[in-house]
Design an enzyme around this catalytic site. Structure first.
Site, PDB file in Angstrom:
ATOM      1  N   LYS A  84       3.354   1.220  -4.768  1.00  0.00           N
ATOM      2  CA  LYS A  84       4.481   0.515  -5.389  1.00  0.00           C
ATOM      3  C   LYS A  84       4.802  -0.767  -4.622  1.00  0.00           C
ATOM      4  O   LYS A  84       4.922  -1.845  -5.205  1.00  0.00           O
ATOM      5  CB  LYS A  84       5.714   1.417  -5.442  1.00  0.00           C
ATOM      6  CG  LYS A  84       6.849   0.786  -6.222  1.00  0.00           C
ATOM      7  CD  LYS A  84       8.172   1.475  -6.001  1.00  0.00           C
ATOM      8  CE  LYS A  84       8.791   0.988  -4.715  1.00  0.00           C
ATOM      9  NZ  LYS A  84      10.134   1.489  -4.463  1.00  0.00           N
TER      10      LYS A  84
ATOM     11  N   ASP B 161       9.069   1.734 -10.122  1.00  0.00           N
ATOM     12  CA  ASP B 161      10.059   2.400  -9.271  1.00  0.00           C
ATOM     13  C   ASP B 161      10.807   3.440 -10.111  1.00  0.00           C
ATOM     14  O   ASP B 161      10.447   3.711 -11.255  1.00  0.00           O
ATOM     15  CB  ASP B 161      11.011   1.371  -8.640  1.00  0.00           C
ATOM     16  CG  ASP B 161      12.015   0.819  -9.645  1.00  0.00           C
ATOM     17  OD1 ASP B 161      11.868   1.084 -10.862  1.00  0.00           O
ATOM     18  OD2 ASP B 161      12.953   0.132  -9.216  1.00  0.00           O
TER      19      ASP B 161
END
Ligand code: SF4
Length: 211
Positions: free
Chosen positions: A124, A142
Site C-alpha cells: 500500500k 487503504d
C-alpha cells in the site's frame, strides 16, 4: 473463476466522483517524494491531521534522508511519539533512511520491488509513493477504499490486493491515482464505516446498497 459481476454503473459512479472530488488531493503534507514516503509510513493507524502536525515540525530540520539519518532511534521516537506504533515506525524510518543512503544515493526508488524492500514499506505504501509521488500507474487500497469499493459493488475481494486488482480492471489506468483520492474522500466525508450518509450521498441512485 469468481462469479462476481461488478456494478454496471461503475463508469457513471467514477464520473460523479471525479466531479465531486475534483479539488481534493492528498491530505498528507509533503515537499518531496522522500517526505511523502515518511508521512505515509507515519500514517498507519494514525489520522492524517496528526501526521501533518508531526511532520510540520519534523521536516523543518529533518526533511531529507541525510538529515533524518542523523537522529538516533530514541531521538526520532521522541519526535513522533504522538502517533500510534511510534516505536516501530521510528525503527523502520531510521532503517529506511540508512538503506536509501547506502543503496540508492539518498533517492527514493521508483519501482514497487525496490520500495517494498525498505523496512516498514508494504504494497500500500509503495503504491502511494508510486502513484502520488512519481505519477506512475498504481492504485493503493487503504481501509476507506476497501470499504467503499465493496459498498459500491466494485469488488468483493477479501484482501486489499484483491480489491486493488478489481479496481485496476474497472478504472482506466490514467485515473488510478485520482481514483485513490476520490474513494478516500468519499469514505471520509460520506460513506463512513459506521454511519454512511446515504441520504445525502451523490451516488445514492447508483449504489447497490440502496437499489
Ligand atoms: S449510498 Fe450509502 S453506502 Fe452507497 S456509497 Fe453512498 S453513502 Fe456509501
Amino acid at each position: 473463476m469468481s462469479e462476481f459481476k461488478p456494478n454496471p454503473n461503475a463508469s457513471k459512479i467514477l464520473a460523479t466522483l471525479a466531479q465531486v472530488y475534483a479539488e481534493d488531493g492528498p491530505a498528507l503534507e509533503y515537499q518531496s517524494v522522500f517526505q511523502l514516503l515518511v508521512a505515509v509510513m507515519l500514517s498507519a493507524q494514525t489520522n492524517d491531521n496528526q501526521v501533518n502536525k508531526i511532520t510540520r515540525q519534523l521536516f523543518v530540520d529533518y526533511g531529507t534522508p541525510q538529515a533524518l539519518a542523523q537522529l538516533s532511534v530514541p531521538e526520532l521516537e521522541a519526535k513522533i511519539q504522538t502517533c500510534g506504533l511510534y516505536k516501530n515506525k521510528a525503527k523502520n524510518i531510521a532503517a529506511t533512511c540508512r538503506l536509501l543512503l547506502d543503496e540508492y544515493g539518498g533517492e527514493v526508488p521508483h519501482t514497487r520491488e525496490e520500495l517494498v524492500r525498505l523496512p516498514g514499506v508494504g504494497r500500500k505504501t509503495a503504491n502511494v509513493v508510486l502513484s502520488v509521488g512519481f505519477g506512475l500507474p498504481a492504485l493503493a487500497v487503504d481501509t476507506h477504499i476497501f470499504r467503499v469499493a465493496h459498498r459500491l459493488g466494485f469488488s468483493q475481494g477479501k484482501t486489499p490486493d484483491a480489491v486493488e486488482a478489481d479496481l485496476c480492471r474497472l478504472i482506466p489506468e490514467a485515473d488510478w491515482a485520482k481514483a485513490h483520492h476520490w474513494f478516500i474522500w468519499h469514505g471520509r466525508r460520506v460513506c463512513d464505516a459506521r454511519r454512511p450518509n446515504c441520504q445525502e450521498c451523490p451516488l445514492k441512485h447508483l449504489c447497490p446498497q440502496l437499489l
